[in-house]
Write a protein that holds these residues in place. Structure first.
Motif, PDB file in Angstrom:
ATOM      1  N   ALA A 121      53.221  30.925  43.489  1.00  0.00           N
ATOM      2  CA  ALA A 121      54.351  30.097  43.042  1.00  0.00           C
ATOM      3  C   ALA A 121      54.228  29.290  42.230  1.00  0.00           C
ATOM      4  CB  ALA A 121      55.234  29.842  44.088  1.00  0.00           C
ATOM      5  N   TYR A 122      54.889  29.015  41.078  1.00  0.00           N
ATOM      6  CA  TYR A 122      54.911  27.589  40.365  1.00  0.00           C
ATOM      7  C   TYR A 122      56.229  27.622  39.785  1.00  0.00           C
ATOM      8  CZ  TYR A 122      54.409  31.862  36.925  1.00  0.00           C
ATOM      9  OH  TYR A 122      54.479  33.123  36.174  1.00  0.00           O
ATOM     10  N   LEU A 123      56.082  26.145  39.096  1.00  0.00           N
ATOM     11  CA  LEU A 123      57.662  25.797  38.427  1.00  0.00           C
ATOM     12  C   LEU A 123      57.434  25.355  37.040  1.00  0.00           C
ATOM     13  CD1 LEU A 123      60.243  24.341  39.731  1.00  0.00           C
ATOM     14  CD2 LEU A 123      59.127  22.083  39.561  1.00  0.00           C
ATOM     15  N   VAL A 124      58.471  26.026  36.407  1.00  0.00           N
ATOM     16  CA  VAL A 124      58.525  25.795  35.031  1.00  0.00           C
ATOM     17  C   VAL A 124      59.850  25.040  34.750  1.00  0.00           C
ATOM     18  CG1 VAL A 124      57.104  27.688  34.457  1.00  0.00           C
ATOM     19  CG2 VAL A 124      59.661  27.933  34.421  1.00  0.00           C
ATOM     20  N   ASP A 125      59.793  24.392  33.492  1.00  0.00           N
ATOM     21  CA  ASP A 125      61.048  23.818  32.962  1.00  0.00           C
ATOM     22  C   ASP A 125      61.640  24.783  32.202  1.00  0.00           C
ATOM     23  OD1 ASP A 125      59.855  23.731  30.365  1.00  0.00           O
ATOM     24  OD2 ASP A 125      59.662  21.664  30.568  1.00  0.00           O
ATOM     25  N   ALA A 126      62.763  24.415  31.578  1.00  0.00           N
ATOM     26  CA  ALA A 126      63.658  25.421  30.643  1.00  0.00           C
ATOM     27  C   ALA A 126      62.995  25.739  29.702  1.00  0.00           C
ATOM     28  CB  ALA A 126      64.990  24.673  30.526  1.00  0.00           C
ATOM     29  N   ALA A 127      61.961  25.087  29.065  1.00  0.00           N
ATOM     30  CA  ALA A 127      61.193  25.912  28.106  1.00  0.00           C
ATOM     31  C   ALA A 127      59.990  26.353  28.461  1.00  0.00           C
ATOM     32  CB  ALA A 127      60.623  24.440  27.060  1.00  0.00           C
ATOM     33  N   TYR A 128      59.841  26.789  29.836  1.00  0.00           N
ATOM     34  CA  TYR A 128      58.745  27.485  30.364  1.00  0.00           C
ATOM     35  C   TYR A 128      57.336  26.708  30.290  1.00  0.00           C
ATOM     36  CZ  TYR A 128      61.722  31.281  31.757  1.00  0.00           C
ATOM     37  OH  TYR A 128      62.703  32.040  32.361  1.00  0.00           O
ATOM     38  N   GLU A 129      57.595  25.346  30.212  1.00  0.00           N
ATOM     39  CA  GLU A 129      56.345  24.844  30.394  1.00  0.00           C
ATOM     40  C   GLU A 129      55.975  24.518  32.057  1.00  0.00           C
ATOM     41  OE1 GLU A 129      54.571  23.206  27.985  1.00  0.00           O
ATOM     42  OE2 GLU A 129      55.840  23.434  26.450  1.00  0.00           O
ATOM     43  N   VAL A 130      54.883  24.968  32.423  1.00  0.00           N
ATOM     44  CA  VAL A 130      54.505  24.815  33.704  1.00  0.00           C
ATOM     45  C   VAL A 130      54.202  23.290  34.185  1.00  0.00           C
ATOM     46  CG1 VAL A 130      52.703  25.930  35.692  1.00  0.00           C
ATOM     47  CG2 VAL A 130      53.345  27.153  33.493  1.00  0.00           C
ATOM     48  N   LEU A 131      55.030  22.926  35.282  1.00  0.00           N
ATOM     49  CA  LEU A 131      54.987  21.651  35.655  1.00  0.00           C
ATOM     50  C   LEU A 131      54.111  21.615  36.799  1.00  0.00           C
ATOM     51  CD1 LEU A 131      58.764  21.043  35.193  1.00  0.00           C
ATOM     52  CD2 LEU A 131      57.069  20.575  33.529  1.00  0.00           C
ATOM     53  N   ALA A 132      54.089  22.688  37.827  1.00  0.00           N
ATOM     54  CA  ALA A 132      53.532  22.479  39.098  1.00  0.00           C
ATOM     55  C   ALA A 132      53.351  23.799  39.667  1.00  0.00           C
ATOM     56  CB  ALA A 132      54.359  21.706  40.140  1.00  0.00           C
ATOM     57  N   TRP A 133      52.344  23.919  40.667  1.00  0.00           N
ATOM     58  CA  TRP A 133      51.859  25.589  41.067  1.00  0.00           C
ATOM     59  C   TRP A 133      51.125  25.125  42.356  1.00  0.00           C
ATOM     60  CZ3 TRP A 133      50.177  22.606  36.963  1.00  0.00           C
ATOM     61  CH2 TRP A 133      48.736  21.996  37.138  1.00  0.00           C
ATOM     62  N   ASN A 134      51.152  26.064  43.428  1.00  0.00           N
ATOM     63  CA  ASN A 134      50.309  25.977  44.521  1.00  0.00           C
ATOM     64  C   ASN A 134      48.962  26.611  44.131  1.00  0.00           C
ATOM     65  OD1 ASN A 134      50.766  29.011  44.452  1.00  0.00           O
ATOM     66  ND2 ASN A 134      52.171  28.765  46.348  1.00  0.00           N
ATOM     67  N   ARG A 135      48.096  26.621  45.249  1.00  0.00           N
ATOM     68  CA  ARG A 135      46.793  27.154  45.130  1.00  0.00           C
ATOM     69  C   ARG A 135      46.811  28.822  44.689  1.00  0.00           C
ATOM     70  NH1 ARG A 135      43.826  24.043  42.958  1.00  0.00           N
ATOM     71  NH2 ARG A 135      41.993  25.830  43.528  1.00  0.00           N
ATOM     72  N   LEU A 136      47.647  29.446  45.208  1.00  0.00           N
ATOM     73  CA  LEU A 136      47.537  30.998  45.332  1.00  0.00           C
ATOM     74  C   LEU A 136      48.037  31.356  43.919  1.00  0.00           C
ATOM     75  CD1 LEU A 136      47.375  30.960  48.249  1.00  0.00           C
ATOM     76  CD2 LEU A 136      48.607  32.885  48.065  1.00  0.00           C
ATOM     77  N   ALA A 137      48.567  30.511  42.982  1.00  0.00           N
ATOM     78  CA  ALA A 137      48.900  31.003  41.729  1.00  0.00           C
ATOM     79  C   ALA A 137      47.856  30.754  40.746  1.00  0.00           C
ATOM     80  CB  ALA A 137      50.041  30.017  41.234  1.00  0.00           C
ATOM     81  N   THR A 138      46.814  29.876  41.055  1.00  0.00           N
ATOM     82  CA  THR A 138      45.632  29.801  40.240  1.00  0.00           C
ATOM     83  C   THR A 138      45.081  31.119  40.223  1.00  0.00           C
ATOM     84  OG1 THR A 138      44.289  29.084  42.024  1.00  0.00           O
ATOM     85  CG2 THR A 138      45.563  27.264  40.888  1.00  0.00           C
ATOM     86  N   TRP A 139      45.211  31.965  40.942  1.00  0.00           N
ATOM     87  CA  TRP A 139      44.583  33.258  40.753  1.00  0.00           C
ATOM     88  C   TRP A 139      45.352  34.207  39.770  1.00  0.00           C
ATOM     89  CZ3 TRP A 139      40.868  35.745  44.075  1.00  0.00           C
ATOM     90  CH2 TRP A 139      40.349  34.810  45.087  1.00  0.00           C
TER      91      TRP A 139
END
Length: 282
Positions: A121-139
């Motif tokens: 899972a990861y978090l993006v803003d309205a412009a789809y800039e990635v703001l935060a993510w968990n370790r599994l998302a790095t895969w």
């Protein structure tokens, strides 16, 4: 009140009119039509205005439409919530402008990401800039901590990287791209003065013909879930639902990869979650 963007308003009205069938708005199909969608006179009739006035709107001329006219057009064209808001904004009738999408990560969302130990899972803003993510998302998105913050944009990755043409023949890939573009278009209407969104759109219009073609369709709306199939170099073939959860208070999106229970993909996610947990605990 913001300024009237005549050309965008004209394009938007034309594309919305072209997507409707007469039966959808209670009109008979009638004789065979040369072009898809409603006729101009039909939209004018449904909106309760003169055909001449409506034609001038579609041609990017004429007076500034009132809020009553815009509301009538939204009803006539069966616009959704985001589409209606976009129509008002490009017509200069937006509510008080926001300075830009929030890029602050709420602590609760940070804790939620960390607690999702078997779900990328990861978090993006309205412009789809990635703001935060968990370790599994790095895969799937890489080790973003090594990437400059201004280069962590999903849409730039989607349209800026070179991929085989066959990549775009997959229906779910196209659906994912279209819904992402529709969501970006809605944000573009909500934040007309945000330099990040405007800069991203300008950049990709000049560098990506596919982005430009999709942008010209004027689709506006919220993200919908899609099924993604990934041939992962280490994990093998994966299939999961890409679920996009809206965060209303910050206008952010939590993107979650949800496998089917009991599937090989869920088992793969569990394995990398356990592997990640062992590395973290050392």
């Amino acid at each position: 009140m913001t300024s009237l963007r005549r050309d965008e308003l004209a394009d938007f009205l034309r594309t919305r009119r072209a997507r409707l069938r007469p039966a959808e708005v209670g009109l008979p199909e009638g004789v065979r039509r040369r072009t898809p969608g409603l006729r101009r006179q039909e939209v004018a009739q449904l909106a309760g205005m003169s055909i001449d006035y409506y034609i001038r709107l579609e041609q990017g001329r004429g007076p500034h439409p009132s809020r009553q006219v815009l509301a009538a057009l939204a009803r006539a064209l069966l616009l959704g919530r985001d589409e209606r808001a976009y129509l008002f904004r490009i017509a200069g009738e937006s509510p008080p402008e926001l300075t830009g999408p929030s890029r602050q990560v709420p602590p609760g969302l940070r804790h939620l990401l960390d607690a999702m130990t078997e779900t990328p899972a990861y978090l993006v803003d309205a412009a789809y800039e990635v703001l935060a993510w968990n370790r599994l998302a790095t895969w799937f998105v890489g080790e973003l901590s090594a990437v400059p913050a201004d280069e962590r944009n999903m849409i730039r990755w989607m349209f800026g990287r070179e991929v085989p043409e066959s990549h775009w023949t997959d229906p779910e890939t196209l659906r994912f791209a279209r819904t992402t573009m529709a969501d970006l278009r809605a944000a573009y209407g909500r934040y007309p003065t945000d330099p990040a969104i405007a800069g991203l759109v300008t950049e990709l219009l000049g560098t990506s013909p596919r982005f430009a073609a999709l942008w010209a369709e004027h689709e506006v709306g919220e993200r919908r879930p899609t099924v993604k199939r990934v041939a992962h170099p280490e994990l093998g073939p994966l299939e999961f639902e890409c679920r996009v959860l809206q965060v209303p208070e910050t206008d952010q999106r939590l993107i979650v990869y949800v496998p089917e229970p009991g599937s090989p993909t869920q088992a793969a996610f569990r394995r990398i979650g356990e592997r990640t947990s062992r590395v973290t605990s050392r």
